[in-house]
Design an enzyme around this catalytic site. Sequence first.
Site, PDB file in Angstrom:
ATOM      1  N   ILE A  35       0.822  -1.213   0.000  1.00 51.01           N
ATOM      2  CA  ILE A  35       0.000   0.000   0.000  1.00 51.01           C
ATOM      3  C   ILE A  35       0.864   1.275   0.000  1.00 51.01           C
ATOM      4  O   ILE A  35       0.410   2.345  -0.393  1.00 51.01           O
ATOM      5  CB  ILE A  35      -0.958  -0.037   1.221  1.00 51.01           C
ATOM      6  CG1 ILE A  35      -2.205   0.758   0.978  1.00 51.01           C
ATOM      7  CG2 ILE A  35      -0.261   0.384   2.516  1.00 51.01           C
ATOM      8  CD1 ILE A  35      -3.316   0.513   2.001  1.00 51.01           C
ATOM      9  N   VAL A 101       4.086  -5.366  10.618  1.00 55.77           N
ATOM     10  CA  VAL A 101       2.971  -6.313  10.609  1.00 55.77           C
ATOM     11  C   VAL A 101       3.475  -7.686  11.076  1.00 55.77           C
ATOM     12  O   VAL A 101       4.337  -8.291  10.409  1.00 55.77           O
ATOM     13  CB  VAL A 101       2.342  -6.433   9.199  1.00 55.77           C
ATOM     14  CG1 VAL A 101       1.162  -7.387   9.222  1.00 55.77           C
ATOM     15  CG2 VAL A 101       1.915  -5.058   8.686  1.00 55.77           C
ATOM     16  N   HIS A 105       6.097 -12.032   6.088  1.00 53.21           N
ATOM     17  CA  HIS A 105       5.957 -11.589   4.701  1.00 53.21           C
ATOM     18  C   HIS A 105       7.311 -11.305   4.093  1.00 53.21           C
ATOM     19  O   HIS A 105       8.254 -10.928   4.781  1.00 53.21           O
ATOM     20  CB  HIS A 105       5.065 -10.348   4.604  1.00 53.21           C
ATOM     21  CG  HIS A 105       5.488  -9.213   5.505  1.00 53.21           C
ATOM     22  ND1 HIS A 105       5.212  -9.201   6.846  1.00 53.21           N
ATOM     23  CD2 HIS A 105       6.155  -8.068   5.253  1.00 53.21           C
ATOM     24  CE1 HIS A 105       5.678  -8.096   7.392  1.00 53.21           C
ATOM     25  NE2 HIS A 105       6.278  -7.389   6.450  1.00 53.21           N
TER      26      HIS A 105
HETATM   27  P1  AMP Z   1       7.116  -4.518   7.548  1.00 49.34           P
HETATM   28  O1  AMP Z   1       7.740  -3.294   8.127  1.00 49.34           O
HETATM   29  O2  AMP Z   1       8.130  -5.405   6.892  1.00 49.34           O
HETATM   30  O3  AMP Z   1       6.262  -5.248   8.563  1.00 49.34           O
HETATM   31  O4  AMP Z   1       6.200  -4.022   6.367  1.00 49.34           O
HETATM   32  C1  AMP Z   1       4.806  -4.032   6.357  1.00 49.34           C
HETATM   33  C2  AMP Z   1       4.385  -3.535   5.010  1.00 49.34           C
HETATM   34  O5  AMP Z   1       3.007  -3.723   4.878  1.00 49.34           O
HETATM   35  C3  AMP Z   1       4.671  -2.035   4.778  1.00 49.34           C
HETATM   36  O6  AMP Z   1       5.503  -1.907   3.641  1.00 49.34           O
HETATM   37  C4  AMP Z   1       3.266  -1.446   4.557  1.00 49.34           C
HETATM   38  O7  AMP Z   1       3.245  -0.433   3.585  1.00 49.34           O
HETATM   39  C5  AMP Z   1       2.489  -2.680   4.113  1.00 49.34           C
HETATM   40  N1  AMP Z   1       1.055  -2.618   4.377  1.00 49.34           N
HETATM   41  C6  AMP Z   1       0.443  -2.286   5.537  1.00 49.34           C
HETATM   42  N2  AMP Z   1      -0.890  -2.378   5.407  1.00 49.34           N
HETATM   43  C7  AMP Z   1      -1.131  -2.791   4.133  1.00 49.34           C
HETATM   44  C8  AMP Z   1      -2.312  -3.063   3.391  1.00 49.34           C
HETATM   45  N3  AMP Z   1      -3.538  -2.957   3.916  1.00 49.34           N
HETATM   46  N4  AMP Z   1      -2.174  -3.454   2.103  1.00 49.34           N
HETATM   47  C9  AMP Z   1      -0.956  -3.560   1.546  1.00 49.34           C
HETATM   48  N5  AMP Z   1       0.197  -3.333   2.200  1.00 49.34           N
HETATM   49  C10 AMP Z   1       0.112  -2.938   3.482  1.00 49.34           C
END
Ligand code: AMP
Length: 120
Positions: A35, A101, A105
């Site tokens: 996002i 998150v 991932h």
């Molecule tokens: P991390 O810091 O590795 O946990 O990255 C989490 C990623 O999730 C970040 O790059 C956010 O931009 C992405 N993110 C958070 N919410 C969403 C969402 N609803 N849809 C797509 N990406 C998301």
Amino acid sequence: MKEYNNTNIFAKIIRGEIPCNKVYEDKEALCFYDINPQAKIHVLLIPKGEYVSYDDFVDKADDKTIVSFFNKINLIIKKLKLETSGFRIISNTGINANQEVPHFHIHILGGENLGGINSK
Ligand code: AMP
């Protein structure tokens, strides 16, 4: 052992409670556009199983699941036509990596020159 909390945003995406811009889905994994993209192409690949992070995934998943997930990274790279131009894969884990998150991932970035390792 890490404890999984199924209220995180990716768990909600897997359950269909929140939409995503889907690239690929099968019964074990889901790939969608980030996002807040940090490159021209920036997608996230997640297993549908409940794993907090990379190390949690490798600790808890069986070998077949792990191999299948890593093969899927390659599948996405080919689907997005990144294999020739190049790409970066990242998995932030824990506090020092600023993992936002708590559902495992892999970030896949590409589509442009990504600079040095700290620039994206
Ligand atoms: P991390 O810091 O590795 O946990 O990255 C989490 C990623 O999730 C970040 O790059 C956010 O931009 C992405 N993110 C958070 N919410 C969403 C969402 N609803 N849809 C797509 N990406 C998301």
